[in-house]
Design a protein around this motif. Structure first.
Motif, PDB file in Angstrom:
ATOM      1  N   ALA A 117       9.480  11.626   1.467  1.00 50.56           N
ATOM      2  CA  ALA A 117      10.754  11.848   0.771  1.00 50.56           C
ATOM      3  C   ALA A 117      11.910  11.243   1.558  1.00 50.56           C
ATOM      4  CB  ALA A 117      10.977  13.345   0.550  1.00 50.56           C
ATOM      5  N   ILE A 118      11.886  11.393   2.881  1.00 50.09           N
ATOM      6  CA  ILE A 118      12.946  10.819   3.721  1.00 50.09           C
ATOM      7  C   ILE A 118      12.957   9.301   3.564  1.00 50.09           C
ATOM      8  CG2 ILE A 118      13.615  10.373   6.126  1.00 50.09           C
ATOM      9  CD1 ILE A 118      12.606  13.279   6.732  1.00 50.09           C
ATOM     10  N   LEU A 119      11.788   8.700   3.648  1.00 48.79           N
ATOM     11  CA  LEU A 119      11.699   7.241   3.569  1.00 48.79           C
ATOM     12  C   LEU A 119      12.070   6.710   2.188  1.00 48.79           C
ATOM     13  CD1 LEU A 119       8.470   6.713   5.696  1.00 48.79           C
ATOM     14  CD2 LEU A 119      10.849   6.300   6.382  1.00 48.79           C
ATOM     15  N   GLN A 120      11.841   7.520   1.154  1.00 52.73           N
ATOM     16  CA  GLN A 120      12.194   7.108  -0.205  1.00 52.73           C
ATOM     17  C   GLN A 120      13.638   7.450  -0.556  1.00 52.73           C
ATOM     18  OE1 GLN A 120      10.103   5.332  -2.238  1.00 52.73           O
ATOM     19  NE2 GLN A 120       8.852   5.275  -0.391  1.00 52.73           N
ATOM     20  N   GLY A 121      14.287   8.229   0.304  1.00 49.73           N
ATOM     21  CA  GLY A 121      15.670   8.602   0.050  1.00 49.73           C
ATOM     22  C   GLY A 121      15.846   9.669  -1.013  1.00 49.73           C
ATOM     23  N   MET A 133       0.850  -1.182   0.000  1.00 50.97           N
ATOM     24  CA  MET A 133       0.000   0.000   0.000  1.00 50.97           C
ATOM     25  C   MET A 133       0.895   1.245   0.000  1.00 50.97           C
ATOM     26  SD  MET A 133      -2.701   1.226   2.975  1.00 50.97           S
ATOM     27  CE  MET A 133      -3.437  -0.371   2.986  1.00 50.97           C
ATOM     28  N   PRO A 134       0.703   2.146  -0.960  1.00 47.49           N
ATOM     29  CA  PRO A 134       1.516   3.361  -0.978  1.00 47.49           C
ATOM     30  C   PRO A 134       1.305   4.163   0.306  1.00 47.49           C
ATOM     31  CG  PRO A 134       0.155   3.197  -2.954  1.00 47.49           C
ATOM     32  CD  PRO A 134      -0.246   2.105  -2.044  1.00 47.49           C
ATOM     33  N   ILE A 135       2.359   4.827   0.720  1.00 46.59           N
ATOM     34  CA  ILE A 135       2.319   5.569   1.976  1.00 46.59           C
ATOM     35  C   ILE A 135       1.168   6.579   2.011  1.00 46.59           C
ATOM     36  CG2 ILE A 135       4.001   7.281   1.191  1.00 46.59           C
ATOM     37  CD1 ILE A 135       5.064   7.350   4.055  1.00 46.59           C
ATOM     38  N   THR A 136       0.924   7.256   0.906  1.00 48.73           N
ATOM     39  CA  THR A 136      -0.065   8.327   0.923  1.00 48.73           C
ATOM     40  C   THR A 136      -1.498   7.830   1.037  1.00 48.73           C
ATOM     41  OG1 THR A 136      -0.007   8.377  -1.478  1.00 48.73           O
ATOM     42  CG2 THR A 136       1.376   9.965  -0.319  1.00 48.73           C
ATOM     43  N   SER A 137      -1.788   6.614   0.603  1.00 49.68           N
ATOM     44  CA  SER A 137      -3.160   6.126   0.712  1.00 49.68           C
ATOM     45  C   SER A 137      -3.469   5.644   2.129  1.00 49.68           C
ATOM     46  CB  SER A 137      -3.419   5.017  -0.310  1.00 49.68           C
ATOM     47  OG  SER A 137      -2.578   3.917  -0.053  1.00 49.68           O
ATOM     48  N   ARG A 138      -2.455   5.632   2.997  1.00 53.59           N
ATOM     49  CA  ARG A 138      -2.649   5.250   4.389  1.00 53.59           C
ATOM     50  C   ARG A 138      -3.122   6.424   5.228  1.00 53.59           C
ATOM     51  NH1 ARG A 138       2.829   3.935   6.321  1.00 53.59           N
ATOM     52  NH2 ARG A 138       1.800   4.250   8.306  1.00 53.59           N
ATOM     53  N   TYR A 139      -2.998   7.626   4.713  1.00 52.61           N
ATOM     54  CA  TYR A 139      -3.241   8.827   5.503  1.00 52.61           C
ATOM     55  C   TYR A 139      -4.456   9.589   5.021  1.00 52.61           C
ATOM     56  CZ  TYR A 139       1.661   7.888   6.501  1.00 52.61           C
ATOM     57  OH  TYR A 139       2.839   7.289   6.838  1.00 52.61           O
ATOM     58  N   ARG A 172       8.609   7.229  12.767  1.00 52.01           N
ATOM     59  CA  ARG A 172       7.407   6.791  13.483  1.00 52.01           C
ATOM     60  C   ARG A 172       6.346   6.327  12.493  1.00 52.01           C
ATOM     61  NH1 ARG A 172       4.956   8.189  18.347  1.00 52.01           N
ATOM     62  NH2 ARG A 172       7.081   8.265  19.124  1.00 52.01           N
ATOM     63  N   LEU A 173       6.177   7.070  11.412  1.00 49.18           N
ATOM     64  CA  LEU A 173       5.210   6.652  10.387  1.00 49.18           C
ATOM     65  C   LEU A 173       5.602   5.298   9.804  1.00 49.18           C
ATOM     66  CD1 LEU A 173       4.564  10.040   8.546  1.00 49.18           C
ATOM     67  CD2 LEU A 173       3.094   8.919  10.227  1.00 49.18           C
ATOM     68  N   GLN A 174       6.890   5.125   9.561  1.00 48.42           N
ATOM     69  CA  GLN A 174       7.363   3.849   9.018  1.00 48.42           C
ATOM     70  C   GLN A 174       7.110   2.718  10.023  1.00 48.42           C
ATOM     71  OE1 GLN A 174      11.629   3.428   8.315  1.00 48.42           O
ATOM     72  NE2 GLN A 174      11.156   2.325   6.419  1.00 48.42           N
ATOM     73  N   ASN A 175       7.340   2.977  11.292  1.00 46.24           N
ATOM     74  CA  ASN A 175       7.140   1.963  12.326  1.00 46.24           C
ATOM     75  C   ASN A 175       5.677   1.552  12.474  1.00 46.24           C
ATOM     76  OD1 ASN A 175       9.859   1.953  12.868  1.00 46.24           O
ATOM     77  ND2 ASN A 175       9.705   3.270  14.659  1.00 46.24           N
ATOM     78  N   LEU A 176       4.771   2.416  12.060  1.00 43.38           N
ATOM     79  CA  LEU A 176       3.348   2.085  12.131  1.00 43.38           C
ATOM     80  C   LEU A 176       2.933   1.146  11.000  1.00 43.38           C
ATOM     81  CD1 LEU A 176       1.950   5.519  13.289  1.00 43.38           C
ATOM     82  CD2 LEU A 176       1.837   3.364  14.546  1.00 43.38           C
ATOM     83  N   GLY A 177       3.872   0.834  10.123  1.00 41.54           N
ATOM     84  CA  GLY A 177       3.611  -0.143   9.068  1.00 41.54           C
ATOM     85  C   GLY A 177       2.482   0.281   8.147  1.00 41.54           C
ATOM     86  N   SER A 178       1.537  -0.623   7.939  1.00 37.98           N
ATOM     87  CA  SER A 178       0.454  -0.349   6.987  1.00 37.98           C
ATOM     88  C   SER A 178      -0.802   0.177   7.670  1.00 37.98           C
ATOM     89  CB  SER A 178       0.131  -1.620   6.205  1.00 37.98           C
ATOM     90  OG  SER A 178      -0.318  -2.621   7.102  1.00 37.98           O
ATOM     91  N   LYS A 179      -0.696   0.547   8.940  1.00 38.79           N
ATOM     92  CA  LYS A 179      -1.870   1.075   9.649  1.00 38.79           C
ATOM     93  C   LYS A 179      -2.337   2.364   9.000  1.00 38.79           C
ATOM     94  CE  LYS A 179      -1.026  -1.023  14.060  1.00 38.79           C
ATOM     95  NZ  LYS A 179       0.232  -1.250  14.700  1.00 38.79           N
ATOM     96  N   LYS A 180      -3.655   2.541   8.939  1.00 37.81           N
ATOM     97  CA  LYS A 180      -4.234   3.763   8.380  1.00 37.81           C
ATOM     98  C   LYS A 180      -4.342   4.808   9.482  1.00 37.81           C
ATOM     99  CE  LYS A 180      -6.766   1.588   4.665  1.00 37.81           C
ATOM    100  NZ  LYS A 180      -8.051   1.469   3.985  1.00 37.81           N
ATOM    101  N   LEU A 181      -3.959   6.039   9.146  1.00 38.60           N
ATOM    102  CA  LEU A 181      -3.965   7.124  10.113  1.00 38.60           C
ATOM    103  C   LEU A 181      -4.877   8.252   9.652  1.00 38.60           C
ATOM    104  CD1 LEU A 181      -0.112   7.401  10.755  1.00 38.60           C
ATOM    105  CD2 LEU A 181      -1.773   5.988  11.971  1.00 38.60           C
ATOM    106  N   ALA A 182      -5.669   8.757  10.594  1.00 36.84           N
ATOM    107  CA  ALA A 182      -6.487   9.942  10.344  1.00 36.84           C
ATOM    108  C   ALA A 182      -5.925  11.057  11.216  1.00 36.84           C
ATOM    109  CB  ALA A 182      -7.946   9.675  10.675  1.00 36.84           C
ATOM    110  N   PHE A 183      -5.298  12.037  10.579  1.00 41.91           N
ATOM    111  CA  PHE A 183      -4.754  13.192  11.285  1.00 41.91           C
ATOM    112  C   PHE A 183      -5.871  14.209  11.480  1.00 41.91           C
ATOM    113  CE2 PHE A 183      -1.098  11.214   9.366  1.00 41.91           C
ATOM    114  CZ  PHE A 183      -0.107  11.348  10.318  1.00 41.91           C
ATOM    115  N   VAL A 184      -6.084  14.628  12.715  1.00 38.60           N
ATOM    116  CA  VAL A 184      -7.196  15.515  13.040  1.00 38.60           C
ATOM    117  C   VAL A 184      -6.656  16.890  13.416  1.00 38.60           C
ATOM    118  CG1 VAL A 184      -9.154  15.903  14.582  1.00 38.60           C
ATOM    119  CG2 VAL A 184      -8.619  13.577  13.796  1.00 38.60           C
ATOM    120  N   ILE A 185      -7.177  17.911  12.725  1.00 36.91           N
ATOM    121  CA  ILE A 185      -6.813  19.302  12.998  1.00 36.91           C
ATOM    122  C   ILE A 185      -8.070  20.021  13.462  1.00 36.91           C
ATOM    123  CG2 ILE A 185      -5.914  21.460  12.047  1.00 36.91           C
ATOM    124  CD1 ILE A 185      -4.525  19.752   9.876  1.00 36.91           C
TER     125      ILE A 185
END
Length: 144
Positions: free
Chosen positions: A135-139, A1-7, A79-92
């Motif tokens: 970008a960091i995770l992709q190098g 799963m691409p990183i961006t579809s997790r968020y 931290r995002l990488q350590n959460l693996g494939s979990k889906k995250l909802a960032f609340v503002i």
């Protein structure tokens, strides 16, 4: 799963300032799949109920609050990488912030800074940091 579809970002109110809209649009082009759910601004209690209703059963709730964990961009990406494939909802939250009850049930509390920002700027900063983490995770050279 691409990183961006997790968020996903759940944000109170609309972005009205054109310069912030342009910045958000720039980063959304760079991170396709990042969804933003806007909640109508009202009282903190009504906003809290709407946020809880908007959460999907498989998402972890990450609230942005000045009392949250302060991380460097590198630590945030790890931290995002350590959460693996979990889906995250960032609340503002909106102008009055998030209710203590909503903060208490969050899976993770994050602070963008010890300073307080308008919710529109917080949204732009979060999206930029999500892009930077990717970008960091992709190098890639974006994060120098």
């Amino acid at each position: 799963m691409p990183i961006t579809s997790r968020y996903r970002i759940i944000a109170i109110g609309k972005v009205r300032k054109v310069w912030i809209q342009k910045g958000i649009s720039l980063y959304l082009k760079r991170i396709p799949g990042l969804a933003i759910t806007e909640i109508r601004d009202s009282s903190p209690q009504k906003e809290s109920r709407a946020i809880k209703s908007a959460l999907k059963h498989d998402e972890l709730m990450v609230v942005l609050t000045e009392e949250g964990e302060s991380l460097s961009s590198l630590a945030f990406s790890q931290r995002l990488q350590n959460l693996g494939s979990k889906k995250l909802a960032f609340v503002i939250g909106g102008a009055e912030g998030l209710t203590p009850e909503l903060k208490s049930i969050a899976n993770w509390k994050v602070s963008l800074s010890p300073m307080t920002f308008p919710h529109e700027i917080a949204r732009l900063l979060l999206i930029e940091q999500l892009y930077r983490a990717h970008a960091i995770l992709q190098g890639t050279p974006y994060h120098r």
